[in-house]
Design an enzyme around this catalytic site. Structure first.
Site, mmCIF file in Angstrom:
data_model
loop_
_atom_site.group_PDB
_atom_site.id
_atom_site.type_symbol
_atom_site.label_atom_id
_atom_site.label_comp_id
_atom_site.label_asym_id
_atom_site.label_seq_id
_atom_site.Cartn_x
_atom_site.Cartn_y
_atom_site.Cartn_z
ATOM 1 N N CYS A 265 0.877 -1.520 0.042
ATOM 2 C CA CYS A 265 0.502 0.177 -0.210
ATOM 3 C C CYS A 265 1.229 0.928 0.100
ATOM 4 C CB CYS A 265 -0.998 0.043 0.998
ATOM 5 S SG CYS A 265 -1.975 -1.212 0.969
ATOM 6 N N ALA A 266 1.678 1.201 -0.899
ATOM 7 C CA ALA A 266 2.736 2.085 -1.236
ATOM 8 C C ALA A 266 2.689 3.903 -1.372
ATOM 9 C CB ALA A 266 4.091 1.963 -1.593
ATOM 10 N N GLY A 269 4.288 7.075 -2.213
ATOM 11 C CA GLY A 269 6.303 6.075 -2.425
ATOM 12 C C GLY A 269 6.959 6.308 -1.586
ATOM 13 N N LYS A 271 7.855 4.826 1.476
ATOM 14 C CA LYS A 271 8.551 4.769 2.508
ATOM 15 C C LYS A 271 9.587 3.696 0.722
ATOM 16 C CE LYS A 271 4.858 3.884 6.199
ATOM 17 N NZ LYS A 271 4.431 4.996 5.054
ATOM 18 N N ASP A 289 -0.012 -0.324 -5.370
ATOM 19 C CA ASP A 289 -1.342 0.698 -4.700
ATOM 20 C C ASP A 289 -2.770 0.292 -5.638
ATOM 21 O OD1 ASP A 289 -2.891 1.878 -2.561
ATOM 22 O OD2 ASP A 289 -1.294 2.600 -1.964
ATOM 23 N N ASP A 334 2.220 -1.026 4.673
ATOM 24 C CA ASP A 334 1.830 0.097 6.042
ATOM 25 C C ASP A 334 1.079 0.337 5.284
ATOM 26 O OD1 ASP A 334 2.617 2.311 7.399
ATOM 27 O OD2 ASP A 334 2.207 3.324 5.171
ATOM 28 N N CYS A 387 0.138 5.037 11.132
ATOM 29 C CA CYS A 387 -0.005 5.819 11.470
ATOM 30 C C CYS A 387 -1.044 6.096 12.284
ATOM 31 C CB CYS A 387 0.315 7.257 10.595
ATOM 32 S SG CYS A 387 -1.222 7.413 9.171
#
Length: 434
Positions: A265-266, A269, A271, A289, A334, A387
């Site tokens: 789930c980038a 971008g 990470k 994604d 993430d 997060c």
């Protein structure tokens, strides 16, 4: 007023877009600033400060308005409610703006929007508040501690009750204070294009304030710029905007040269790009994604950063991709979360989230974790992060995962709380397939 544009009218439009139409605050503010790029720097910063400040302090602002208005905030027409909220923010938090200017502009705006019959109401409420700002009575801290915290820091009571189970009052107040503090922008040096020292020189040459982070390599804080896309070093891909906590995901993963990495789930971008930089041109990072739009964001950032060992791909993380089973040295998950760690950057999150939504998200995270663990090869690393500050989505999900998948072991995990001027709230866990 620049080119006939009234900044307070733009503020009203942004607040309506967020509170009435459900748009995310960072998107609504960015869209307006992009559309009106010719605004003076001072006007841009006024708009940003009033919009963000009104949202950050909305529970307190509503509490103040309700003490001086016969019509309660939740019964007001959306336009009048937003005009009063932003005006009270100015009165309470912006000493540099004359009271008369705030009140007069609010009345003019109500009239311009067709509420001639409510001019007197708007004027009366604001004048009354301005005269009595020092006499506002807060909830009793001893008798109603949750309500007192809620009003003082504009945090919904259900969240306070939730967090009280994990943290003491001092920790809560430090966290809430961090949410309200304006932070410098956290950036990561693109070491494939420049060095930390060279980047600092470049930025300072553009009159940008730069501060170093002692704990995380190649992390800096910048302040005093107008808008990001106007910075030459940003255009040239010399740095990437990323919170310090988020940088830890790739650092904890400890990628070895030649590693195959899948980030499920980038977008946008950060990470994935960090991981590609740490691989120094070797291996391959596949940044996935769900939507075409999100993939386009990743591609835009890859291009700007000038990396060759990374590609973007559209994929649904809930659906198993057979070709990827057992292929990845590192999988980054993430995942979509309640975002309660980034309230400082996206203040409207605290009003949009609920217990039920947190539970839904925790279930979605489990579904994705159960699917994407298949991509981790024997001895490979599985990085889970969010997060948010919510055990249900964090520690409890890790415990569940380890019970379901006994061939993984937890090497380390950490719940990071927001720190004033330093970092967002964040959770990360490093697991390894035996």
């Amino acid at each position: 007023m620049t080119n006939g544009v009234n900044v307070r009218e733009l503020i009203l439009d942004v607040l309506l877009e967020i509170t009435k139409n459900g748009e995310y605050s960072h998107i609504a503010i960015k869209n307006t600033l992009d559309k009106y790029q010719y605004l003076e720097k001072q006007e841009r910063s006024f708009l940003t400060r009033v919009c963000e400040g009104t949202l950050e302090n909305m529970i307190l602002i509503d509490y103040v308005i309700n003490q001086f208005s016969k019509v309660k905030v939740n019964k007001m027409k959306p336009v009048i409610r937003c005009i009063l909220r932003s005006s009270v923010y100015e009165l309470k938090f912006m000493d540099s703006v004359p009271v008369s200017a705030t009140c007069n502009e609010a009345v003019k705006l109500a009239q311009k929007k067709g509420f001639h019959n409510l001019k007197g109401f708007v004027n009366g409420v604001l004048r009354n508040i301005s005269r009595n700002l020092e006499q506002i009575s807060m909830p009793d801290e001893e008798r109603e501690p949750e309500k007192w915290l809620s009003v003082k820091y504009s945090i919904p009571e259900w969240l306070i009750e939730k967090w009280q189970k994990q943290y003491d009052k001092t920790q809560l107040e430090e966290m809430f204070q961090a949410f309200l503090e304006k932070s410098a922008t956290s950036i990561r040096v693109n070491t494939e294009k420049t060095t930390k020292e060279e980047l600092i020189k470049e930025l300072e040459a553009e009159q940008i304030t730069v501060m170093e982070n002692e704990e995380v390599p190649n992390a800096l804080y910048i302040d005093g710029y107008d808008f990001l896309s106007g910075i030459t070093a940003f255009q040239e891909g010399m740095f990437y905007v990323q919170d310090v906590s988020s940088m830890l995901v790739s650092l904890w993963a400890e990628p070895k040269e030649g590693a195959q990495v899948i980030d499920v789930c980038a977008a946008p971008g950060g990470k994935s790009i960090h991981m590609a930089e740490l691989l120094h041109g070797t291996g391959m990072v596949e940044a996935r994604d769900l939507t075409e739009y999100k993939v386009s964001l990743i591609e835009e950032n890859i291009e700007r950063c000038g990396l060759t060992n990374i590609r973007a791909k559209q994929a649904d993380a809930r659906v198993l991709e057979e070709d990827s089973v057992g292929k990845a040295d590192i999988v980054i998950a993430d995942l979509p979360c309640s975002g309660l760690g980034v309230i400082g950057k996206k203040p409207d999150i605290k009003y949009k989230m609920s217990e039920a939504k947190c539970a839904e998200l925790a279930a979605l995270q489990r579904e994705i974790l159960h699917t994407v663990q298949n991509y981790v090869k024997s001895g490979g690393v599985f990085m889970y992060s969010t997060c948010t500050i919510n055990p249900q989505e964090n520690e409890e999900n890790v415990q569940w995962f380890l019970k379901e998948h006994a061939d993984f072991e937890l090497e380390r995990q950490q719940q990071i709380l927001p720190k004033k001027g330093k970092n967002d709230g964040f959770f990360l866990a490093r697991m390894v397939r035996k």
